[in-house]
Design a protein around this motif. Sequence first.
Motif, PDB file in Angstrom:
ATOM      1  N   GLY A  95       2.199  -0.441   4.262  1.00 14.08           N
ATOM      2  CA  GLY A  95       1.990   0.686   3.352  1.00 14.08           C
ATOM      3  C   GLY A  95       3.249   1.048   2.599  1.00 14.08           C
ATOM      4  N   ALA A  96       4.385   1.008   3.281  1.00 14.11           N
ATOM      5  CA  ALA A  96       5.664   1.319   2.635  1.00 14.11           C
ATOM      6  C   ALA A  96       6.007   0.319   1.549  1.00 14.11           C
ATOM      7  CB  ALA A  96       6.770   1.352   3.688  1.00 14.11           C
ATOM      8  N   ALA A  97       5.548  -0.916   1.694  1.00 16.35           N
ATOM      9  CA  ALA A  97       5.797  -1.932   0.665  1.00 16.35           C
ATOM     10  C   ALA A  97       4.817  -1.811  -0.497  1.00 16.35           C
ATOM     11  CB  ALA A  97       5.709  -3.323   1.288  1.00 16.35           C
ATOM     12  N   LEU A  98       3.572  -1.465  -0.182  1.00 14.65           N
ATOM     13  CA  LEU A  98       2.535  -1.414  -1.207  1.00 14.65           C
ATOM     14  C   LEU A  98       2.644  -0.186  -2.105  1.00 14.65           C
ATOM     15  CD1 LEU A  98      -0.551  -2.600   0.865  1.00 14.65           C
ATOM     16  CD2 LEU A  98       0.493  -3.815  -1.045  1.00 14.65           C
ATOM     17  N   LEU A  99       3.058   0.951  -1.539  1.00 17.07           N
ATOM     18  CA  LEU A  99       3.085   2.186  -2.322  1.00 17.07           C
ATOM     19  C   LEU A  99       4.018   2.101  -3.528  1.00 17.07           C
ATOM     20  CD1 LEU A  99       2.065   5.040  -2.679  1.00 17.07           C
ATOM     21  CD2 LEU A  99       3.867   5.831  -1.119  1.00 17.07           C
TER      22      LEU A  99
END
Length: 442
Positions: A224-228
């Motif tokens: 999630g931290a990479a996708l956001l």
Amino acid sequence: MLILGFIGLLFGMFSIGVMQLILATAMPFIVEEIGGGALYDWVFSSYMLASIATIPLFAKFADIYGKRKFFILGMCFFALGSLCGGFAATMPYFIGARVIQGVGAGIISPVAMAMVSDMFPAEQRGKMIGLFGLVQLLSNLLSPPLGSFITKELGWSWIFFLNLGMIAFSMLLVLLGKTVQESKSDMKLKEIDILGGLLFGGFCLLAVTLANALSHQGRFGVLGAALLPALIFTGTMLVLNERKQKNPIIKMEFLKTQIIRRSLISAVLSGAIMYGLAALLPLCGVMLSRQGFPLDESKTLLFFMVSLTSGLLGGSRLNKLQLGQVPRYLWLILSVSSVFLLYSLYTVKIVPFCLFLILMGLSAGGIMATFLINSQNAVESEDRTVLSGLVQLGRYFGASIGVTLLIGMLPEVSLISGVGEFIGAFGLLVLLCLAGVLNEIL
């Protein structure tokens, strides 16, 4: 004869509409046979994402190079996807077939509607386009029992093979139908917002992948931290690109009008609720049936689709009364119904569960009818087609997110052992409905 081509268009649209809900009914059994329950939501989301990426660009390609050619091209893609789907032996292969179907559907849907405008004079178009609505209503009503019957009596592969017959019949009629002089756009290929289409498709894919990661992991992890940041960057680039385009995929001026903003948000939320429930209810019905209740995968979906269809018909008439607050009241009813639906499931009260499911369908159908009409009334006639396409894209985007979030709240499909495990998904459904109320109030 011209009418042959028109009937061919109707069969083409019916083959697309019926496939979605028949497949939703059959999916619990497909997973049992080929496995891949962890990818259950991608069967629906991948189809929607492929359509989202295809609709805006190919609609403009068809205007330049010929609608009839692109209708046949879209049907060929849909036929290829159906053929691959019928022979699928693993879930990744099955999802690949759904992507091909989604590309075909994304080409067909806008082109078929545009072809009607070329086929008939202005005084007949309204009646003929109305028949497309009738076809959609029929597919909503017939799909759940058809899906259950075909899956149990013939096997789920025949859903795809029988659909191939309809596709072939549709293509034959369109080819035999009298050729009309098509209206073509003066737009050049270089004027098409190809970059905007790619950015919009990428944004939707990132959003769905992020929703999938959050719902399955239950927390904001490394993925999630990479996708956001990627999602924010893609969204920013999309907005900047659309502002400078002469013919943008998303007309940013629309967002300056409050009623259009509300309508687009309602389109996203109602798409999430409708398609999320269409994917969720057959699974819930299977569990209820196994626990001895007189419901199954087709009846639960049928209750919702019959009431949704009735709501669509009734919602279009409510707008004739010019009640500006109709969508707000419908969202309130939908939210209250979703709370009682959750409670009925928690206490395993089946009769109230069915009644509140019907009430949700009526409300959701009314919302879908009213926000489209309200938004169209807020723009000039030359912008209504573009706005309708944008609303459709919003609904498909919401559907991709909704299916991913709601199915992601469940354990892997093969591990579901009772209706109690659906509480989280139906609780999230309540939050989606409350978001619709907030959208109307704020």
